[in-house]
Write an enzyme that holds these catalytic residues in place. Sequence first.
Site, PDB file in Angstrom:
ATOM      1  N   GLU A   1       0.723  68.050 -69.946  1.00 14.42           N
ATOM      2  CA  GLU A   1      -0.701  68.424 -70.042  1.00 14.42           C
ATOM      3  C   GLU A   1      -1.306  68.073 -71.400  1.00 14.42           C
ATOM      4  OE1 GLU A   1       1.090  71.500 -67.130  1.00 14.42           O
ATOM      5  OE2 GLU A   1       1.720  70.442 -68.943  1.00 14.42           O
TER       6      GLU A   1
ATOM      7  N   ALA B   1      -0.458  68.996 -61.112  1.00 12.68           N
ATOM      8  CA  ALA B   1      -1.779  69.124 -60.500  1.00 12.68           C
ATOM      9  C   ALA B   1      -2.357  67.740 -60.215  1.00 12.68           C
ATOM     10  CB  ALA B   1      -2.710  69.896 -61.433  1.00 12.68           C
TER      11      ALA B   1
ATOM     12  N   GLY C   1       2.165  71.130 -63.410  1.00 10.31           N
ATOM     13  CA  GLY C   1       2.102  72.224 -62.433  1.00 10.31           C
ATOM     14  C   GLY C   1       3.359  72.330 -61.588  1.00 10.31           C
TER      15      GLY C   1
ATOM     16  N   GLU D   1       5.668  74.261 -63.621  1.00  5.07           N
ATOM     17  CA  GLU D   1       5.227  75.668 -63.659  1.00  5.07           C
ATOM     18  C   GLU D   1       5.625  76.419 -62.390  1.00  5.07           C
ATOM     19  OE1 GLU D   1       1.284  75.798 -66.420  1.00  5.07           O
ATOM     20  OE2 GLU D   1       1.281  74.289 -64.840  1.00  5.07           O
TER      21      GLU D   1
END
Length: 270
Positions: free
Chosen positions: A144, A72, A121, A124
């Site tokens: 994270e 992200a 992300g 993910e």
Amino acid sequence: TRIMTSSTEHPVLIGVESNIATLTLNRPAKLNALNYATIDGIQRHLDTIERDESIRVVILTGAGDKAFSAGADIAGFSSSVEAGVVTAMREFVGRGQALTKRVENFPKPIIAAVNGIAFGGGCEVVEACPLAIASEHARFAKPEINLGFPPPFGGTQRLPRHIGRKRALQLILTGESISAEEAARIGLINEVVPASRLLERTRELAATIIEKSPVAVSACLASVTRGINLSIDEGLAVEANQFAQMVHTTDIREGINAFLQRRPAHFSGH
């Protein structure tokens, strides 16, 4: 080849060739970080691809040779966090989870061609893809924890389901990265290939799937994706239901007749 977008200003490029749509995360200077425009761009392209019956398989990759996606875009979402819980959940977590859920549940196979780092992300998204092939240079991590929060795009749920609780927690709690070889060994990805062969090998896999019945491919995807989170008895009911939907198709008749007549099957997708 149909190139729908080629401008360098688009955060996600799409090209279509021989029934394969290739989506390229196109922010190489930012290591293809997932800002809001990128996430929304992937969703819009998937809307288009879902409606286009000529597209059978999707390949998702990153521009450049450094990154699939570094995760992200922290600079982009920090303002959402500052704005409080409601805004953070709607703009950041909600958006990210909607993307990975869409990728996971998409009715056509999405193959991640992981060309470089897949962190946060980005990792993910790879977890959500039903298939993934990685370049030897790819690395995977869940950093994270170093920013003070748990993975919010589905990583705490999909990763342990795919690679086991303890392996997942080691990645999630340490933030340490692993090699493509290790990712393949633990089942996060399917295989590792030389960087020069990444897209070629991914297209080979796509071409193999394209030869199959599109309705049967969708049924397999739905059966596995839904069933993995259910008890075995409920999962078997999902499987039986997916098979039942095939009984009235011309493809099941074509497949069986071709086998009995010892000839290749020619599937229509109906």
